[in-house]
Structure formats: C-alpha cells, structure tokens
Design an enzyme around this catalytic site. Sequence first.
Site: not given
Length: 684
Positions: A112, A150-151, A315, A323
């Site tokens: 990503r 996102n982020e 979050e 991960w």
Amino acid sequence: MKKPVADKQFELGVCYYPEHWPEDMWEDDYRRMVETGFTIVRMGEFAWSIFEPEEGSYQFGMFDRAIDLAHRHGLKVVLGTPTATPPAWLTEKYPEVLNVTYEGVTLQHGMRRHYNYSSPKYRELCAGIVSQMASHYGSHPGVAGWQIDNELNCEINEFYSESDHNAFREWLQRKYVTLEKLNEAWGAVFWNQSYTSWSQVYLPRPTPVPKQPNPHQALDEKRFISDNTISFAKIQADIIRAQAPDQWVTTNGLFGHLDSHELQDELLDFFSYDSYPQFSSIYYDPNEKNPLGDRSWSLSLSVVRSISSNYCIMEQQSGPGGWVNRMDMPSPKPGQMRLWTYQSIAHGADMVLYFRWRTATMGNEIYWHGLNDYHNLPNRRVREAAGIGRELAAAGKAIIGTRAEASVAILRDYDNEWDGEYDIWHGPFMWTSNKEWFKALQRQHIPTDIVYLRSKTTAKELARYQVLVYPHPAIMTDDTAAVLDEYVQQGGTLIFGCRTGYKDSRGQCYMRAFPGAAKELCGITVEEFTTVKGNRAPTSITWTHGDEALTGADAFNDILQVEQDTVEVMGRYATDYYAGKPAVTRNKRGKGEVWYYGAVFNEEAALRIIGSLNISSPAADWLELPAEVELQIRRSDTTSLTFLLNYNEASAEIVLKEPRTDLLTGQELSGKYTMEGFGVLVLQ
C-alpha cells in the site's frame, strides 16, 4: 464552520471491512456491534478495485448493501476514500503514478502507499473515484462523514518520481522566484553548488557520501513534501465539500513531513489519530532511564490535541498486533484496552473506533488482532469493549465537547523537527528533552499541552500558559523571538535548552553570538560549546539553590556567559575544563522570566526547575496521587472532569480530601480509595 466530532452522544465504534467477509455474516456482525454499544463503523478505505474494477466503470452494489444494512441497524458509517491503495489495473496502465526511492528504484504494486502525490494522472484518477463516491453517498442518511485516504505519509514520506522532481522545481520557483534567491537560501556557493538554470534543480539525489544532500535543500524538501501532501488531500476535500456538504471530513494519522496543523486548518472538520500504545514498547530505547511505557502515548495524544482540541481516534488498539514480519505486540492484559480507551478520551477524543471488528484471516495483518478472533466466538476483549460501551452510553454525553486543560506547554515547530532529522547537532535532543520533561510533569500530575509555534501564533494565545518549555529551537527567527518576548514581558515563564536560536529560517547560522535571536531574551551568550561523547566524560550540574544537588548535564554542553545584570546563575558545571562556569541561568524580564539550560534535559533537571517555579498539580488541594497514576482534566463552562488512569497492573491508593463522584459508576468517593490495576476514574 467546522462540524463537531460528536454533538449528541459519544461515538464508540469499530473498523469493519465487509469486502473481507461473506455477505451472510454481515447481519450478525452488525447486530453484535450494536449489542456491544457501538454507534459507528468505518469502511471502504482500501476498496478501490471494488468501487472501480476497471477504469471508468464504477460499481457500488456491494457497499450499498453494506451501508444500507449498517444504517438499518442504527450504525453510522465513516466512509474512507480508497486512494491509499491504487488497484493493479491502474499501476499497470499508468506506471508514472508509482513512487520512486531516493536511489531511483520504482516501488511496485503489492502493498500500500506505493504511489506519489505529484503525478497529474494519479490526481486525476483520485478525483474521479472520490467524485463518484461523493456523488453516490453524499446524501445517504447512513453516512456520517469521510476519511480522506488513509494515514498520509505512513510507511514512506519521501518521494522521488519524475513528477516529484518537477513539482519541487515549480514549488521552488513560486517560493524564490529567481535562481539568485534560491542559491542564496541554499548557500549554493559552498562546494560550488550554484545553479544557472532551473532545469538543474532537483530533490536530493544520491551523492558520493550516501544520504548527504545540501542541508538547506533538505529542509526545503520537507516543506515541499508537506505542501504537496496537503494539496493532494485538498483535491478530495474540495470534492466532498461540494457534493456531500452535510457530512464531515477528516483524515487519520500523524506522520512525518506533514504540517498536520495546516492540514486541519485548511481542509478538515476535525483531526483523527490511530492510537496504539504498545508502539511505545516496540520502539522503546533500552537505555532510557525510568520510562513511562504505554503511558508515554499520552505525549502523542497531546500532540493530536494541539491540532484539534477535540478529535477522533479512528483506530484504537484492541488486541495483540503486528504484521507477519514486524511489530509483534503482546495481547493487552485484562483492563488495558479500557485504560487505553480512556487515555484517548482523557486527552480530547469524542469518538473512538477500535481496530478492528474481526482479525483478518489473510494478508500482512493476519496477526493484527481485532476485538473478535478468527473463530468469531465470544472472548474477553469483546466483553471488555461491551463494558466500555455501557459506560459511555451513560456518561459520554457529559464528556463530549469538554476540552483538556493545562497551564504548562512544551513548544515545538515543524522547521526544527524537519531540520533536525538531518542535523544531529540539535535534532535528536528535542525528542529526548520532550520525553524527559513530559515524564517529570506526568509524575507530578501536572497536565501538559504540546503547542506548535507557527507564523500565526500570538503572545495572546500563549498567555494562557504559566510556563512554556522550548527545549532546543536551533532555528529561531527574530519574529518568533519577539512573540516569545511579549509572552515573557506579560508575566510568562519560558525555558530553553542548549542549541537555541543560532539558525535562521533557511537553516543557515547567524553571524551573531549564540543564542542568536534569543540572546536578549536570555541575557546570556554562549562562550563555547561541546558535544559530550566518545572520550569526553559526562559532567554534572551543581544547582546553586536549595541543597546544591548534582544532576547530569547530558549529551551537549553550552558554557554560558552572563551579559545582563538581571540574570541569576541557577547552576554551574561541576567538572571538566569548564567547571564552575554557568550551566543554568534565569533572566528576569518584564513581569516574567527566561531560563537557559545549557544541556539536554533529563527528568531530574526538569524536576529541579519545576520545584524552583513552584508549579504544582491543579488537584493538589484536594487529591493525593501516587506517581503511577496519570491525571488529566477536561473542562467546559459548566463541567469539570478529572480523569485518573492507573498504568500499573497493581492497585494504587489515592486520597480524596474532598468528596467527588465517579462519572462512570455514580459512586461518591472520599478519603482513601484503592484504584484497581489498570483502573480508571472520571471524577466530577
């Protein structure tokens, strides 16, 4: 006018990915979310190929069903724009959208955030998908608001594609107009780096010494990345504002090379953050003395509060995390998830969403556990979340809209952060001193704000603080010094550390006596300085008041020379060739005072200064607390809430000299009270 985070109830929710699960599971998931006390879900931020499986072909059926079903269960939806993960068809057809490393390696599809913000084609494609989504869902009664991307700048915050070099060049032309001004700002005469054509100008590139660009070019690079990121986000924000005017806009994160304050001011209704307190353990320095552990996450939350006084946690850590190949965090112990939730709330959150509803069974995050495990059977994390849901359903309305209150602030600014990434003569010191001051204030139960100095900051804004700590601002303009001087003259106390005030806004050193722009404020000059490392043994400071205790003078020593008769020497170096020389000074100036501490701060030194200033906890008159309990206050015109958070697994005894009612239980407390391990109280 900016929309509030929450206006009718505290919003408690969870991140959910309907595309990851069979559709026949959704109904049961939503039902159990409502039973857990959730009011809101986030979805969609990684689903571009579902919304647009082929270029120009948009399909909304799956998410229509997911959002409609959530709405029927009374759940609001936060919809993410899916631009953090461009689909394979896009990167194959338009490889120019991909990011490129400093060394020139193109980053490929497969994870990503593999794109660059500068690509005109990527901006066009992002505008297309966001416009289609906003048009389709902009009036949907179940969609409460939007998360952009996102982020931003997570995973990677440097960009070196051809589009980035071109965009940087255009940014510099707007900033400097002429090559003469650029050459002057970058000190290009040094090592014969002067430019004679704009086509010669690039972002930093590999040189004979790895990662060794011109330092002034490197500082402008960070400023450019921030501006470029904001302009990328603005495309999406403008589309959503136009097509979904009744829905709020936010984005989540807090990452490098991004002026999040400007992002908030220009684009967002409120800021959102992703809170993972166990990151404190992952990135823990084993040499750190007396660490705060997961309590140190309150420092990060204080930064978020400086951006948006009331914010969303998009979050919130709810389980063991990591991960497949990194970030292996242990499971929260019973009570810790609740503690971390109220840690976020104590510092200003009016909305909290847990990550995630159910742990993923595939992909890089199969060990980033959510509330539910793979088997989907009841577990203690779900039960703990349900308990929090019941508490906030009853007490949340009294919390929302109140704001955190503090009389002490630690000052930061983006220029020094970005310059300090490269300049080891001041950059690492700021992070150390921030943490050491925060430790000292935390354990004295003194709530602390983080304030970012910006070009628009005024002395009036700073005047609400009794004390400002600005540890190592190497870059300081005369304008900034004037604002700080006005604050001091009106009665404020300002505390500097070593390496203050010797650079201008270009990152070039003043041809002035140190501390440069802060010299008149401090009433001293720096006679000489030395780093403390290698065969240079650390020295100590002998404090000249009270018991004349010794504290370490860490990492770097400015040897001070008193220049004004208003200056009082508060500490002297104890050893080395500068033994007896001033190490700490206090300058009376107007109604206030300015301290200069000639080293990098440690907790003991901060405590000495706190004691000299007679700063105490705002609850000192009615409450006695052990060091392991955090105190944080949220207040409105009609409400005052004192949050107490026990970060110890063992119980902690507190003493209330006046009766108070716990908002979460309705219990009236007085005298001695034992907080359970990882316990929380919210006292009215």
